[in-house]
Design an enzyme around this catalytic site. Structure first.
Site, PDB file in Angstrom:
ATOM      1  N   TYR A 151      45.908  21.279  46.342  1.00  0.00           N
ATOM      2  CA  TYR A 151      46.668  22.428  45.830  1.00  0.00           C
ATOM      3  C   TYR A 151      47.080  23.397  46.924  1.00  0.00           C
ATOM      4  CZ  TYR A 151      44.935  21.065  41.184  1.00  0.00           C
ATOM      5  OH  TYR A 151      44.647  20.392  40.024  1.00  0.00           O
ATOM      6  N   LYS A 188      11.898  29.528  39.925  1.00  0.00           N
ATOM      7  CA  LYS A 188      12.954  30.101  39.072  1.00  0.00           C
ATOM      8  C   LYS A 188      14.269  29.350  39.303  1.00  0.00           C
ATOM      9  CE  LYS A 188      13.941  33.566  42.631  1.00  0.00           C
ATOM     10  NZ  LYS A 188      13.710  34.957  43.068  1.00  0.00           N
TER      11      LYS A 188
HETATM   12  C1  LIG Z   1      12.906  34.838  44.276  1.00  0.00           C
HETATM   13  C2  LIG Z   1      11.730  35.700  44.528  1.00  0.00           C
HETATM   14  C3  LIG Z   1      10.757  35.320  45.474  1.00  0.00           C
HETATM   15  C4  LIG Z   1      10.915  34.137  46.400  1.00  0.00           C
HETATM   16  O1  LIG Z   1      11.715  34.530  47.489  1.00  0.00           O
HETATM   17  P1  LIG Z   1      11.995  33.507  48.681  1.00  0.00           P
HETATM   18  O2  LIG Z   1      12.735  34.318  49.681  1.00  0.00           O
HETATM   19  O3  LIG Z   1      12.815  32.412  48.096  1.00  0.00           O
HETATM   20  O4  LIG Z   1      10.680  33.052  49.166  1.00  0.00           O
HETATM   21  C5  LIG Z   1       9.616  36.090  45.581  1.00  0.00           C
HETATM   22  N1  LIG Z   1       9.441  37.174  44.807  1.00  0.00           N
HETATM   23  C6  LIG Z   1      10.370  37.584  43.914  1.00  0.00           C
HETATM   24  C7  LIG Z   1      10.138  38.800  43.120  1.00  0.00           C
HETATM   25  C8  LIG Z   1      11.546  36.862  43.757  1.00  0.00           C
HETATM   26  O5  LIG Z   1      12.458  37.283  42.878  1.00  0.00           O
END
Ligand SMILES: *Cc1c(COP(=O)(O)O)cnc(C)c1O
Length: 397
Positions: free
Chosen positions: A270, A38
């Protein structure tokens, strides 16, 4: 010479992605592995990272958004693929047609997906999500018997297959937290209720990266691992990347845009929150908060310049920040490394997380679309192209 790489780039080593997936599979030998890609592969480029993860044995891919899953199909991925963050209206039908597993936490979603399955003329692959204590998505225990029974009815009607029952931890990154055992118990209860309803899912899963690494009893049939794929530790309490056998895949680097001597007492950036303590050399790094460098790292972010680790001097601006080299020298165009694997003197994304009071996840996912992702392969395998190519990257952030 690649002119787009002259300002700055995020170089992603696909050999590190493969070796991380293999290391993670070794930690959960009884389960299948879902590589979570994702948010454009946590900022690393979803498509090339997905391919590398598949090559290393990830039998599942996972995304949050349906659009992220569709992009993987459009890039040619045909394996098991799940996405879990849905809102009323879908697009369910496209997911059904593309053989994507969809997550359902409530009756409204089950209704919408069965309508889409009827229209598509094929069974939807549905994974039911139980809220075992996270309090985010997922069905509450009181509503679970009704949801599982309705899903079983839709299965009997030939509209869906319940392919999975799953959940997600709240505190897996804090080993020993009392909620972990409570969630595991609630998950076992949810599985038993689903079985009583007549459901026989292909996969039962609850583990993210920290649970994969610290909690073998949470592995079940499938582990969903995101941050570990990219070689970053989920939390210092779980261990450093090196201790966990992981290698950070992303190196964020820039080429100095200016190097000059300035007198003592010169204000820097800044607000003049930094003033030179003598005559010094200032180096200008052409990356700023528009590129995802946290403005909170003003005065604290670590960076390797001219052979040494330095600290951001003064405020991080939209496009640039300054580093004080003291009496050291550098040339315009010399490399500044903000973070990387950490074995050549450069900081890591975890160092940036500590400097800014956040987590490594946020440091890598927030790198902006203005920074080109360049995919490299430090250890090409037979039959795998030597360089994945920076154009074949399925989006830049
Ligand atoms: C993002 C996510 C993961 C992965 O989590 P990590 O800690 O990056 O391994 C797994 N399950 C769900 C539902 C997620 O949203």
């Amino acid at each position: 010479m690649n002119e787009t790489a002259m300002r700055a780039r995020a170089a992603i080593d696909l050999a590190a992605v493969r070796s991380n997936v293999r290391a993670l599979r070794g930690r959960a030998p009884g389960a299948e592995l879902m590589a979570v890609v994702k948010a454009d592969g946590y900022g690393h480029g979803a498509v090339p990272c997905a391919r590398a993860a598949r090559a290393a044995g990830a039998s599942w891919l996972g995304t949050a958004l349906p659009e992220e899953a569709f992009a993987l199909r459009a890039a040619g991925d045909t394996g098991r693929l799940m996405c879990w963050l849905w809102t009323p209206g879908g697009p369910w039908r496209t997911a059904v047609e593309q053989d994507i597993d969809v997550s359902v936490s409530a009756l409204w979603a089950l209704r919408e997906v069965t309508v889409a399955a009827r229209e598509a003329g094929r069974r939807a692959r549905v994974q039911l999500k139980a809220d075992t204590g996270l309090g985010r998505n997922g069905c509450q225990p009181d509503d679970w018997p009704e949801l599982t029974a309705a899903a079983r009815d839709a299965e009997s009607a030939g509209l869906i297959s319940v392919t999975g029952v799953w959940s997600h931890f709240a505190c897996a990154d804090e080993p020993g937290h009392p909620s972990i055992a409570a969630q595991l118990a609630a998950f076992r209860t949810a599985l038993a209720v689903a079985e009583t309803a007549g459901l026989r899912p292909e996969v039962r899963h609850i583990a993210n990266t920290p649970a994969l690494l610290t909690l073998p009893e949470a592995h079940f049939d499938l582990v969903r691992t995101g941050i570990g794929v990219y070689g970053i530790s989920p939390a210092p309490e779980v261990g450093t990347a090196r201790e966990l056998g992981l290698r950070p895949a992303m190196t964020l680097e820039a080429h100095l845009a200016s190097v000059k001597r300035v007198p003592e007492g010169h204000g820097v950036s800044y607000g003049h929150h930094y003033t030179t303590s003598g005559e010094v050399t200032l180096a200008l790094v052409p990356l700023g908060y528009a590129d995802g460098i946290p403005r909170h790292a003003s005065g604290s972010g670590p960076v390797l310049v001219a052979g040494k680790r330095r600290t951001v001097a003064g405020r991080i601006a939209m496009d640039q920040f300054v580093v004080d080299l003291g009496d050291d020298t550098a040339l315009p165009g010399d490399r500044a490394v903000l973070f990387g694997p950490g074995d050549r003197g450069e900081p890591t994304a975890e160092d940036w997380a500590q400097a800014t009071g956040t987590i490594g996840y946020e440091i890598v996912t927030r790198i902006g679309s203005r920074v080109p992702r360049v995919h490299l392969d430090s250890a090409p395998e037979t039959g795998v192209p030597a360089a994945a190519g920076s154009r074949d990257m399925g989006g830049t952030g």
